[in-house]
Write a protein that holds these residues in place. Structure first.
Motif, PDB file in Angstrom:
ATOM      1  N   UNK A   1       0.810  -1.212   0.000  1.00 14.77           N
ATOM      2  CA  UNK A   1       0.000   0.000   0.000  1.00 14.77           C
ATOM      3  C   UNK A   1       0.850   1.272   0.000  1.00 14.77           C
ATOM      4  N   UNK A   2       2.134   1.161   0.212  1.00 13.89           N
ATOM      5  CA  UNK A   2       3.023   2.331   0.227  1.00 13.89           C
ATOM      6  C   UNK A   2       3.289   2.809  -1.192  1.00 13.89           C
ATOM      7  N   UNK A   3       3.375   4.126  -1.379  1.00 20.23           N
ATOM      8  CA  UNK A   3       3.686   4.662  -2.704  1.00 20.23           C
ATOM      9  C   UNK A   3       5.173   4.544  -3.017  1.00 20.23           C
ATOM     10  N   UNK A   4       6.013   4.693  -1.995  1.00 26.24           N
ATOM     11  CA  UNK A   4       7.463   4.528  -2.179  1.00 26.24           C
ATOM     12  C   UNK A   4       7.843   3.137  -1.690  1.00 26.24           C
ATOM     13  N   UNK A   5       8.386   2.353  -2.566  1.00 31.00           N
ATOM     14  CA  UNK A   5       8.716   0.982  -2.195  1.00 31.00           C
ATOM     15  C   UNK A   5      10.178   0.810  -1.805  1.00 31.00           C
ATOM     16  N   UNK A   6      11.067   1.653  -2.355  1.00 27.30           N
ATOM     17  CA  UNK A   6      12.488   1.526  -2.029  1.00 27.30           C
ATOM     18  C   UNK A   6      12.968   2.780  -1.320  1.00 27.30           C
ATOM     19  N   UNK A   7      13.937   2.590  -0.439  1.00 29.17           N
ATOM     20  CA  UNK A   7      14.509   3.684   0.340  1.00 29.17           C
ATOM     21  C   UNK A   7      16.019   3.535   0.345  1.00 29.17           C
ATOM     22  N   UNK A   8      16.721   4.655   0.276  1.00 25.68           N
ATOM     23  CA  UNK A   8      18.185   4.630   0.315  1.00 25.68           C
ATOM     24  C   UNK A   8      18.660   4.937   1.730  1.00 25.68           C
ATOM     25  N   UNK A   9      19.723   4.280   2.113  1.00 28.78           N
ATOM     26  CA  UNK A   9      20.333   4.512   3.422  1.00 28.78           C
ATOM     27  C   UNK A   9      20.963   5.906   3.443  1.00 28.78           C
ATOM     28  N   UNK A  10      20.813   6.623   4.527  1.00 28.47           N
ATOM     29  CA  UNK A  10      21.377   7.962   4.663  1.00 28.47           C
ATOM     30  C   UNK A  10      22.825   7.871   5.143  1.00 28.47           C
ATOM     31  N   UNK A  11      23.680   8.720   4.587  1.00 29.40           N
ATOM     32  CA  UNK A  11      25.087   8.762   4.957  1.00 29.40           C
ATOM     33  C   UNK A  11      25.290   9.979   5.861  1.00 29.40           C
ATOM     34  N   UNK A  12      25.637   9.770   7.144  1.00 31.28           N
ATOM     35  CA  UNK A  12      25.804  10.913   8.053  1.00 31.28           C
ATOM     36  C   UNK A  12      26.880  11.873   7.560  1.00 31.28           C
ATOM     37  N   UNK A  13      26.574  13.169   7.595  1.00 30.78           N
ATOM     38  CA  UNK A  13      27.520  14.186   7.162  1.00 30.78           C
ATOM     39  C   UNK A  13      27.539  14.435   5.670  1.00 30.78           C
ATOM     40  N   UNK A  14      26.852  13.609   4.892  1.00 32.15           N
ATOM     41  CA  UNK A  14      26.841  13.774   3.442  1.00 32.15           C
ATOM     42  C   UNK A  14      25.430  13.952   2.911  1.00 32.15           C
ATOM     43  N   UNK A  15      24.513  13.138   3.374  1.00 28.83           N
ATOM     44  CA  UNK A  15      23.142  13.211   2.874  1.00 28.83           C
ATOM     45  C   UNK A  15      22.163  13.424   4.021  1.00 28.83           C
ATOM     46  N   UNK A  16      21.033  14.020   3.664  1.00 27.87           N
ATOM     47  CA  UNK A  16      19.914  14.170   4.586  1.00 27.87           C
ATOM     48  C   UNK A  16      18.654  13.881   3.793  1.00 27.87           C
ATOM     49  N   UNK A  17      17.587  13.608   4.495  1.00 27.39           N
ATOM     50  CA  UNK A  17      16.333  13.294   3.818  1.00 27.39           C
ATOM     51  C   UNK A  17      15.761  14.530   3.130  1.00 27.39           C
ATOM     52  N   UNK A  18      15.212  14.313   1.964  1.00 26.51           N
ATOM     53  CA  UNK A  18      14.452  15.307   1.203  1.00 26.51           C
ATOM     54  C   UNK A  18      15.274  16.518   0.765  1.00 26.51           C
ATOM     55  N   UNK A  19      16.557  16.394   0.638  1.00 23.02           N
ATOM     56  CA  UNK A  19      17.332  17.523   0.122  1.00 23.02           C
ATOM     57  C   UNK A  19      17.719  17.219  -1.315  1.00 23.02           C
ATOM     58  N   UNK A  20      17.918  18.256  -2.092  1.00 28.07           N
ATOM     59  CA  UNK A  20      18.260  18.099  -3.501  1.00 28.07           C
ATOM     60  C   UNK A  20      19.734  18.389  -3.781  1.00 28.07           C
ATOM     61  N   UNK A  21      20.424  18.946  -2.787  1.00 29.58           N
ATOM     62  CA  UNK A  21      21.848  19.238  -2.933  1.00 29.58           C
ATOM     63  C   UNK A  21      22.585  18.789  -1.682  1.00 29.58           C
ATOM     64  N   UNK A  22      23.861  18.490  -1.837  1.00 25.97           N
ATOM     65  CA  UNK A  22      24.683  18.203  -0.666  1.00 25.97           C
ATOM     66  C   UNK A  22      25.028  19.528   0.008  1.00 25.97           C
ATOM     67  N   UNK A  23      25.718  19.465   1.107  1.00 26.07           N
ATOM     68  CA  UNK A  23      26.004  20.659   1.905  1.00 26.07           C
ATOM     69  C   UNK A  23      26.915  21.645   1.177  1.00 26.07           C
ATOM     70  N   UNK A  24      27.888  21.158   0.399  1.00 23.40           N
ATOM     71  CA  UNK A  24      28.834  22.068  -0.252  1.00 23.40           C
ATOM     72  C   UNK A  24      28.149  23.005  -1.250  1.00 23.40           C
ATOM     73  N   UNK A  25      27.349  22.506  -2.217  1.00 23.63           N
ATOM     74  CA  UNK A  25      26.697  23.466  -3.118  1.00 23.63           C
ATOM     75  C   UNK A  25      25.693  24.378  -2.402  1.00 23.63           C
ATOM     76  N   UNK A  26      25.048  23.874  -1.352  1.00 23.01           N
ATOM     77  CA  UNK A  26      24.119  24.705  -0.603  1.00 23.01           C
ATOM     78  C   UNK A  26      24.856  25.856   0.065  1.00 23.01           C
ATOM     79  N   UNK A  27      26.000  25.580   0.670  1.00 23.26           N
ATOM     80  CA  UNK A  27      26.812  26.629   1.288  1.00 23.26           C
ATOM     81  C   UNK A  27      27.306  27.619   0.241  1.00 23.26           C
ATOM     82  N   UNK A  28      27.730  27.109  -0.890  1.00 20.13           N
ATOM     83  CA  UNK A  28      28.213  27.959  -1.975  1.00 20.13           C
ATOM     84  C   UNK A  28      27.101  28.874  -2.481  1.00 20.13           C
ATOM     85  N   UNK A  29      25.909  28.322  -2.704  1.00 15.42           N
ATOM     86  CA  UNK A  29      24.785  29.131  -3.170  1.00 15.42           C
ATOM     87  C   UNK A  29      24.333  30.137  -2.118  1.00 15.42           C
TER      88      UNK A  29
END
Length: 98
Positions: free
Chosen positions: A19-47
């Motif tokens: 019944x779930x719409x999302x069937x697969x999920x990726x493991x989060x990498x601490x310090x590199x990825x966060x949920x629901x973000x479209x950019x990593x920390x470096x481009x976000x800081x740069x922008x």
């Protein structure tokens, strides 16, 4: 650092609930990825820095030259997301008795 040390492996997890719409999920990498973000920390800081220095439209033009596609609204949203600066303490306060 060898090529083997630079590889990143992330597990892909599958949800068995049909019944779930999302069937697969990726493991989060601490310090590199966060949920629901479209950019990593470096481009976000740069922008964010570009937005603080240039603002919306000029910042968009500069970021396009840096091969980072964004719009003026995103840059302004990054500025609004910053915490308010803490005020400096007042060194001396006087009262006029007039």
């Amino acid at each position: 650092m060898s090529a083997e040390e630079r590889k990143l492996r992330v597990r892909r997890l599958v949800c068995e609930n049909a019944s779930r719409t999302h069937r697969t999920f990726a493991e989060q990498v601490p310090g590199l990825t966060r949920r629901h973000i479209r950019r990593t920390q470096f481009p976000t800081t740069l922008l964010t820095d570009v937005a603080l220095f240039l603002g919306g439209r000029p910042g968009t033009r500069l970021s396009a030259r840096m091969s980072i596609t964004t719009c003026k609204d995103t840059l302004l949203r990054l500025i609004r997301a910053l915490p308010d600066p803490k005020p400096d303490p007042v060194p001396a306060l006087s009262v006029d008795d007039c």
